[in-house]
Scaffold this motif. Structure first.
Motif, short mmCIF file in Angstrom:
data_model
loop_
_atom_site.label_atom_id
_atom_site.label_comp_id
_atom_site.label_asym_id
_atom_site.label_seq_id
_atom_site.Cartn_x
_atom_site.Cartn_y
_atom_site.Cartn_z
N GLY A 76 0.81 -1.22 0.00
CA GLY A 76 0.00 0.00 0.00
C GLY A 76 0.84 1.25 0.00
N ARG A 77 0.53 2.17 0.93
CA ARG A 77 1.13 3.50 0.89
C ARG A 77 2.63 3.44 1.03
NH1 ARG A 77 -0.26 6.51 6.65
NH2 ARG A 77 1.11 5.27 7.94
N HIS A 78 3.17 2.42 1.72
CA HIS A 78 4.61 2.37 1.95
C HIS A 78 5.36 1.89 0.72
CE1 HIS A 78 4.16 3.39 6.15
NE2 HIS A 78 3.06 2.67 6.10
N ALA A 79 4.62 1.47 -0.32
CA ALA A 79 5.26 1.13 -1.58
C ALA A 79 5.35 2.35 -2.49
CB ALA A 79 4.48 0.02 -2.28
N LEU A 80 4.75 3.47 -2.06
CA LEU A 80 4.75 4.67 -2.88
C LEU A 80 5.93 5.57 -2.53
CD1 LEU A 80 0.96 5.59 -2.65
CD2 LEU A 80 2.10 4.43 -4.54
N SER A 81 6.44 6.27 -3.54
CA SER A 81 7.53 7.20 -3.28
C SER A 81 7.00 8.47 -2.60
CB SER A 81 8.25 7.56 -4.58
OG SER A 81 7.35 8.14 -5.50
N ASP A 82 5.75 8.79 -2.83
CA ASP A 82 5.14 9.98 -2.23
C ASP A 82 3.97 9.53 -1.36
OD1 ASP A 82 4.02 12.37 -1.54
OD2 ASP A 82 3.31 12.88 -3.56
N LEU A 83 4.19 9.48 -0.06
CA LEU A 83 3.14 9.02 0.85
C LEU A 83 1.98 9.98 0.88
CD1 LEU A 83 5.16 7.55 3.85
CD2 LEU A 83 4.38 6.45 1.76
N GLY A 84 2.22 11.24 0.54
CA GLY A 84 1.12 12.20 0.51
C GLY A 84 0.03 11.80 -0.47
N THR A 85 0.41 11.13 -1.55
CA THR A 85 -0.58 10.66 -2.52
C THR A 85 -1.50 9.64 -1.88
OG1 THR A 85 0.91 11.06 -4.37
CG2 THR A 85 -0.89 9.51 -4.74
N ALA A 86 -0.93 8.71 -1.11
CA ALA A 86 -1.75 7.71 -0.42
C ALA A 86 -2.67 8.37 0.59
CB ALA A 86 -0.86 6.68 0.26
N ILE A 87 -2.17 9.36 1.31
CA ILE A 87 -3.00 10.05 2.29
C ILE A 87 -4.17 10.73 1.59
CG2 ILE A 87 -3.06 11.88 4.02
CD1 ILE A 87 -1.51 9.33 4.80
N GLU A 88 -3.87 11.42 0.49
CA GLU A 88 -4.90 12.19 -0.21
C GLU A 88 -5.95 11.29 -0.86
OE1 GLU A 88 -5.26 15.77 -3.54
OE2 GLU A 88 -3.32 14.92 -3.04
N THR A 89 -5.52 10.15 -1.39
CA THR A 89 -6.44 9.33 -2.17
C THR A 89 -7.09 8.20 -1.38
OG1 THR A 89 -4.61 7.90 -2.90
CG2 THR A 89 -5.17 9.79 -4.30
N LEU A 90 -6.49 7.81 -0.25
CA LEU A 90 -7.01 6.66 0.49
C LEU A 90 -7.44 7.02 1.91
CD1 LEU A 90 -4.38 3.96 -0.58
CD2 LEU A 90 -6.71 4.24 -1.46
N TYR A 91 -6.56 7.64 2.67
CA TYR A 91 -6.83 7.87 4.09
C TYR A 91 -7.77 9.05 4.33
CZ TYR A 91 -3.25 4.43 5.07
OH TYR A 91 -2.54 3.25 5.13
N ASN A 92 -7.54 10.15 3.63
CA ASN A 92 -8.41 11.31 3.83
C ASN A 92 -9.86 11.05 3.42
OD1 ASN A 92 -6.22 12.61 4.84
ND2 ASN A 92 -5.99 14.09 3.18
N PRO A 93 -10.11 10.37 2.30
CA PRO A 93 -11.51 10.06 1.98
C PRO A 93 -12.21 9.22 3.06
CG PRO A 93 -10.17 9.84 0.02
CD PRO A 93 -9.22 10.04 1.16
#
Length: 266
Positions: free
Chosen positions: A77-94
């Motif tokens: 998941g998010r830890h496989a991404l180079s930009d964790l902010g993308t995971a926050i914006e697209t997965l966690y914040n929603p």
């Protein structure tokens, strides 16, 4: 149900049961302490929305096995991404916003660990019932990250600056009893009583006027941020709307007739 929600429904990572106007959403990855996969993060807001659309008047969220939610799945998941902010914006914040914006009350039944993003999920409830063995852990600092999933706001608003900083900076466990004493949770019950206690609260909420509950939910949320004068205006507007509902008329009639009210949400 969208593809993400369908995937998790098929593999059983999220279970949804509805009865008596109560939708119970269970995180069901007990072998991983219900850590959140990307598919689960996408499926949860869908499950919440669909529960409301199909008539649920209350939502209960809990976890299977020994833990409520251990936060992010560190292996994917998010830890496989180079930009964790993308995971926050697209997965966690929603997900955080779906909890905050729900038109019906949410009860969280916290069994065992609520860690990392699991803290945000647990505290996203309006009524937070914790098992005596439960604990809360803002573990982010232990892996060089910062709190997310709304946990910064939820913890700080509940316990204040000093306690929030202690939890976030030291990354130490906070027991259920300590969480209760500092105002982080609503109630603490014996482990065996967790789901019965949460469901009893859910049944009580399901019998109350849903429009008023939704307005109360939003009104309290606004009061946390709005100035006093603005809050008075919100109270006025909501009371005007509530005063014209059939549920208000039914509540007054039931009070005068000394009988139980039957609220239908109109």
């Amino acid at each position: 149900m969208n593809d993400a929600a369908t995937d998790d429904a098929e593999n059983g990572a999220i279970l949804v049961e509805t009865a008596d106007g109560i939708a119970t959403i269970t995180l069901n990855r007990p072998e991983r302490m219900n850590s959140l996969s990307p598919a689960m993060l996408r499926a949860l807001p869908v499950a919440i929305s669909q529960a409301v659309d199909t008539g649920a008047r209350v939502i209960v969220i809990t976890g299977s096995g020994r833990g409520f939610c251990a936060g992010a799945n560190l292996g994917a998941g998010r830890h496989a991404l180079s930009d964790l902010g993308t995971a926050i914006e697209t997965l966690y914040n929603p997900l955080a916003l779906s909890l905050a914006n729900s038109p019906v009350p949410i009860v969280t039944a916290v069994n065992g660990a609520a860690a990392g993003a699991g803290v945000g999920l647990a505290l996203g409830g309006d009524i937070i019932v914790a098992a005596r063995s439960a604990y809360f852990l803002l573990a982010f600092v232990n892996i060089g990250l910062v709190p997310d999933a709304g946990s910064s706001w939820l913890v700080a608003k509940a316990v204040g600056r000093v306690k929030a900083l202690e939890m976030a900076l030291l990354g130490e466990r906070l027991s259920a009893d300590d969480a209760l004493s500092c105002g982080l949770v609503t109630r603490v019950v014996d482990d065996a009583d967790l789901l019965p206690a949460a469901m009893a609260i859910a049944h009580k909420l399901a019998a109350l006027p849903p429009l008023a509950l939704g307005m109360i939910r939003r009104q309290i949320g606004a009061a946390l941020d709005e100035p006093f004068a603005a809050t008075l205006d919100i109270e006025r507007d909501n009371q005007r709307r509530a005063g014209h509902t059939a549920d208000h008329a039914e509540g007054v009639a039931a009070f005068r007739e000394k009988r139980a009210a039957c609220f239908n949400g109109s």
